[in-house]
Design an enzyme around this catalytic site. Sequence first.
Site, short mmCIF file in Angstrom:
data_model
loop_
_atom_site.label_atom_id
_atom_site.label_comp_id
_atom_site.label_asym_id
_atom_site.label_seq_id
_atom_site.Cartn_x
_atom_site.Cartn_y
_atom_site.Cartn_z
N ASP A 29 -35.07 100.79 169.40
CA ASP A 29 -36.33 101.23 169.64
C ASP A 29 -36.51 102.36 168.60
O ASP A 29 -35.87 103.10 168.04
CB ASP A 29 -36.51 101.91 170.83
N GLY A 30 -37.77 102.65 168.15
CA GLY A 30 -38.38 103.67 167.19
C GLY A 30 -39.64 103.89 167.68
O GLY A 30 -40.58 102.86 167.86
N GLU A 67 -38.77 101.46 163.78
CA GLU A 67 -38.24 100.04 164.41
C GLU A 67 -37.31 99.65 163.54
O GLU A 67 -36.16 99.22 163.79
CB GLU A 67 -39.34 99.23 164.62
N ASP A 89 -38.37 95.69 171.52
CA ASP A 89 -39.68 95.58 172.11
C ASP A 89 -40.86 95.46 171.00
O ASP A 89 -42.03 95.76 171.27
CB ASP A 89 -39.92 96.61 173.24
N HIS A 143 -40.77 99.06 178.64
CA HIS A 143 -41.34 99.84 179.80
C HIS A 143 -41.41 98.87 181.07
O HIS A 143 -42.52 98.99 182.00
CB HIS A 143 -42.61 100.65 179.40
N ASP A 153 -35.46 103.70 174.35
CA ASP A 153 -36.52 104.22 174.21
C ASP A 153 -36.43 105.95 174.54
O ASP A 153 -37.04 106.63 173.66
CB ASP A 153 -37.73 103.58 175.30
#
Length: 331
Positions: A29-30, A67, A89, A143, A153
């Site tokens: 994640d980023g 990302e 994601d 999420h 995250d």
Amino acid sequence: MFSGSSARPLASLAMTPSAERSSVTIYTDGGCDPNPGPGGWAAVLSCGDQVLELSGHEAHTTNNRMELTAAIQGLAALKRPCTVTIFTDSQYLRQGITTWVKGWQRNGWRTRNGQPVENQDLWEELLAQVARHDVTWRWVRGHRGDPLNERADTLARLARTGVAAPSRHAAPSSPPEATATALPEVTLYCRGACQGNPGPGGYAAVVAPAQGEPHVVSGGWPSATNNAMELWAVIAGLRSLEHVSRVHIYTTSRYVLDGATRWLAEWEQNGWHTRDGREVQNAALWQELAHVMGDHDLTWHHVPAAQPNRLLRLAARTAQDAASRQGKDSG
């Protein structure tokens, strides 16, 4: 198995010699806030009972660069070739590496319209890392309570803000549901219009944040179709958002709704072809939608055209006015 000076070991990381490729799972994640702005990235690697967390930050960057960096660093931490499944994601990351990058390379790192590909340096670095391994890419909706996605995250967010990550063995400060509700909420009311089909087109998205007054994003094309304008209205609305958000999208277009919720993933897997082998209409626009969907938490709503609400009617009038202006300009 793992290497990297920025690692936070959570279990024994002793390497077990093996002639076979080890199976490794990586969650990445980023993000930035705002975008562009201060950014953070994270990768959570697991192999058997070994777990490794990596994270880092940059003072000024973009969501997409973070990302990409997360995936690069996750793969770079592997000491030897592995069979890797990467969960992200970010549609930008997954579609970029599985679909778009081949065309970019063939075109000399140019997009279809001849523009230089953004983040070429990181795409080339990612390709070099992917070449070392057998990599499968999986998209996971952000999420939604997936523990390792939520952990990545959290680590990326902490890295961005310069806060040290707590040990994973400690009790979490908030459950996954709290992470989801912390996102800003916004509603998009999207409409497109065309004078003739094809013909001069217009689009509009009424952007209504939970806190603050609605505003309108609109424009027009000299020549378009109804479907293209309905689709571009959503793209324009999402493009206007400065922060990762929980977004409710209202549209009267079944084409847009079904494409986004039912067909998009299959089209991507089929190389932007339908089940019967035909090329997907408006493929470039669908790819752009997948890009701008990014990390947003999206919920789609269909409203019958005969029963629009006030803000959908405003979007429709604005789109029609934009189409009329395009018609006058080209007349």
